[in-house]
Design an enzyme around this catalytic site. Structure first.
Site: not given
Ligand code: DGL
Length: 259
Positions: A6-7, A69, A147, A181, A183
């Site tokens: 992931d990011s 992600c 984050e 997402c 996150h």
């Molecule tokens: N966690 C990621 C997603 O599922 C990336 C969120 C991001 O870096 O903007 O989209």
């Protein structure tokens, strides 16, 4: 050994579920923190970042990568799959399947980054299963909140962002909400306070469950964690999210700048 990518910290929601369901699996978590956030990037930029990260994992010897992600899974996964010979598992299909089966009214909300919502990948997946009313909403601030640890259900900043983004979901009377997402499950408590009767489907958790079901191979439960920038920051976030001491250091990731 399976790679999880992931990011930033979002993919840890998938990693947490993988480790809960299959403590025997050997896993490498790879966070491309140098390029966070992904959700505002163009498809070409996303492809470049994802190619580098997945290739770095391939060079570490993983047998496949869970693309934990929503953005990469929604926007560039088919292109990435065509380019690389490694098995890549995305989060869209498992989340769509889980939401479809859990929803009674077939009024389903989709939350994601701007790039994910623009792609309409989750809506396409749902409409392939049958007739559903879908409402989607990009929630870019949720990534920053996750984050930076503004995730407690009673946190006033989290509550304000949730009320702002989710009012249309309440108005549309969805009974199921895809957190598209990875996150976003970190804000599940705040989301459930605002939408108490709505079933939440985390894309990372759904994909982890699907992957475990299809993963016969047994390992030794080993974990390695890499970040492309500021490994120390990822280490403290990971301890908060995984709830305890990390069993390994977070190391600076090898990158594939040549790609
Ligand atoms: N966690 C990621 C997603 O599922 C990336 C969120 C991001 O870096 O903007 O989209």
């Amino acid at each position: 050994m399976i790679g999880v990518f992931d990011s930033g910290v979002g993919g840890l929601t998938a990693l947490r579920e993988l480790r809960r369901l299959r403590p025997d699996l050997d896993l490498i978590y790879y966070a491309d923190t140098a390029h966070l956030p992904y959700g505002t990037r163009s498809p070409d930029t996303l492809l470049r970042y994802a190619r580098r990260s997945v290739t770095a994992l391939a060079r570490m010897g993983v047998e496949g990568v869970l693309v934990a992600c929503g953005t990469v899974s929604s926007v560039v996964l088919p292109r990435l799959q065509r380019e690389l010979s490694l098995p890549l598992w995305g989060v869209v299909e498992p989340a769509v399947q889980m939401a479809w089966h859990r929803s009674r009214s077939k009024r389903i909300g989709v939350l994601g980054t701007a790039a994910t919502v623009r792609s309409r990948a989750f809506e396409r997946g749902l409409s392939a299963l049958g007739s559903a009313v879908t409402v989607s909403r990009a929630c870019p601030l949720f990534v920053s909140l996750a984050e930076n640890g503004f995730t407690a259900p009673t946190d006033p900043v989290a509550q304000a962002a949730v009320a702002h983004y989710l009012a249309p979901m309440r108005a549309a009377e969805v009974d199921t909400l895809i957190l598209g997402c990875t996150h976003f499950p970190l804000l599940a408590g705040a989301i459930s306070r605002f939408l108490p009767r709505v079933t939440l489907v985390g894309a990372g958790e759904a994909s982890a469950a699907a992957l475990c079901a299809a993963q016969p191979r047994v390992g030794h439960g080993e974990l390695a964690v890499f970040a492309t920038d500021d490994p120390q920051a990822l280490a403290s976030q990971a301890e908060r999210i995984l709830g305890g001491h990390l069993p390994c250091p977070v190391r600076l990731a090898p990158t594939c700048k040549d790609l």
